[in-house]
Design a protein around this motif. Structure first.
Motif, PDB file in Angstrom:
ATOM      1  N   ALA A  46       0.799  -1.127  -0.036  1.00 14.69           N
ATOM      2  CA  ALA A  46      -0.060  -0.025  -0.117  1.00 14.69           C
ATOM      3  C   ALA A  46       0.808   1.162  -0.044  1.00 14.69           C
ATOM      4  O   ALA A  46       0.459   2.343  -0.660  1.00 14.69           O
ATOM      5  CB  ALA A  46      -0.879   0.017   1.191  1.00 14.69           C
ATOM      6  N   VAL A  47       2.015   1.046   0.569  1.00 14.06           N
ATOM      7  CA  VAL A  47       2.963   2.199   0.466  1.00 14.06           C
ATOM      8  C   VAL A  47       3.754   2.483  -0.585  1.00 14.06           C
ATOM      9  O   VAL A  47       3.976   3.378  -1.436  1.00 14.06           O
ATOM     10  CB  VAL A  47       3.818   2.153   1.725  1.00 14.06           C
ATOM     11  N   VAL A  52      12.114  -2.365  -1.996  1.00 17.05           N
ATOM     12  CA  VAL A  52      12.743  -3.549  -1.556  1.00 17.05           C
ATOM     13  C   VAL A  52      12.743  -3.623  -0.203  1.00 17.05           C
ATOM     14  O   VAL A  52      12.534  -2.619   0.641  1.00 17.05           O
ATOM     15  CB  VAL A  52      14.290  -3.269  -2.093  1.00 17.05           C
ATOM     16  N   ARG A  53      12.288  -4.707   0.595  1.00 18.96           N
ATOM     17  CA  ARG A  53      12.146  -4.802   1.746  1.00 18.96           C
ATOM     18  C   ARG A  53      13.228  -5.689   2.284  1.00 18.96           C
ATOM     19  O   ARG A  53      13.839  -6.424   1.965  1.00 18.96           O
ATOM     20  CB  ARG A  53      10.644  -5.691   2.173  1.00 18.96           C
ATOM     21  N   THR A  54      13.707  -5.334   3.803  1.00 26.20           N
ATOM     22  CA  THR A  54      14.441  -5.942   4.430  1.00 26.20           C
ATOM     23  C   THR A  54      13.911  -6.868   5.561  1.00 26.20           C
ATOM     24  O   THR A  54      14.659  -7.827   5.707  1.00 26.20           O
ATOM     25  CB  THR A  54      15.457  -5.017   5.122  1.00 26.20           C
ATOM     26  N   GLY A  55      12.765  -6.719   5.711  1.00 25.52           N
ATOM     27  CA  GLY A  55      12.114  -7.639   6.720  1.00 25.52           C
ATOM     28  C   GLY A  55      10.617  -6.956   6.892  1.00 25.52           C
ATOM     29  O   GLY A  55      10.227  -6.193   6.256  1.00 25.52           O
ATOM     30  N   TYR A  56       9.900  -7.878   7.633  1.00 21.95           N
ATOM     31  CA  TYR A  56       8.421  -7.602   8.014  1.00 21.95           C
ATOM     32  C   TYR A  56       8.123  -6.960   9.469  1.00 21.95           C
ATOM     33  O   TYR A  56       7.119  -7.017   9.916  1.00 21.95           O
ATOM     34  CB  TYR A  56       7.693  -8.545   7.444  1.00 21.95           C
ATOM     35  N   ALA A  62       8.030   0.645   9.581  1.00 23.98           N
ATOM     36  CA  ALA A  62       8.305   2.294   9.880  1.00 23.98           C
ATOM     37  C   ALA A  62       9.327   2.749   9.197  1.00 23.98           C
ATOM     38  O   ALA A  62       9.155   3.788   8.542  1.00 23.98           O
ATOM     39  CB  ALA A  62       8.455   2.523  11.461  1.00 23.98           C
ATOM     40  N   GLU A  63      10.351   1.956   9.032  1.00 19.96           N
ATOM     41  CA  GLU A  63      11.554   2.634   8.146  1.00 19.96           C
ATOM     42  C   GLU A  63      11.007   2.707   6.589  1.00 19.96           C
ATOM     43  O   GLU A  63      11.478   3.645   5.794  1.00 19.96           O
ATOM     44  CB  GLU A  63      12.793   1.577   8.269  1.00 19.96           C
ATOM     45  N   TYR A  64      10.382   1.537   6.199  1.00 16.84           N
ATOM     46  CA  TYR A  64       9.674   1.516   4.794  1.00 16.84           C
ATOM     47  C   TYR A  64       8.837   2.743   4.664  1.00 16.84           C
ATOM     48  O   TYR A  64       9.011   3.250   3.492  1.00 16.84           O
ATOM     49  CB  TYR A  64       9.194   0.143   4.775  1.00 16.84           C
ATOM     50  N   VAL A  65       8.028   3.126   5.344  1.00 14.35           N
ATOM     51  CA  VAL A  65       7.136   4.047   5.440  1.00 14.35           C
ATOM     52  C   VAL A  65       7.993   5.569   5.120  1.00 14.35           C
ATOM     53  O   VAL A  65       7.701   6.207   4.176  1.00 14.35           O
ATOM     54  CB  VAL A  65       6.159   4.194   6.452  1.00 14.35           C
TER      55      VAL A  65
END
Length: 69
Positions: A46-47, A52-56, A62-65
């Motif tokens: 949704a963001v 690229v994700r480092t984890g979930y 929060a860092e991804y957002v």
């Protein structure tokens, strides 16, 4: 309400918890994530679906957002 298969953005259709693989909607995925202290991939999507994700974990979400807002 629409079937969760109609709006699920998770691309991991091989996952047995993905709504395309059963009739229980998002509940199985959400329960697994809550127990693991994780955020479901649909929230990340949704963001930004292409990030690229480092984890979930909550922290990683929060860092991804912050990175993709």
């Amino acid at each position: 309400m629409k079937n969760s298969n109609d709006f699920c953005t998770c691309k991991d259709t091989k996952c047995p918890l993905n709504p395309v693989n059963h009739e229980k909607g998002c509940s199985l995925c959400i329960n697994k994530c809550l127990k693991a202290g994780e955020i479901p991939s649909c929230f990340f999507n949704a963001v930004n679906e292409n990030g690229v994700r480092t984890g979930y974990t909550y922290k990683e979400f929060a860092e991804y957002v912050l990175k993709h807002s």
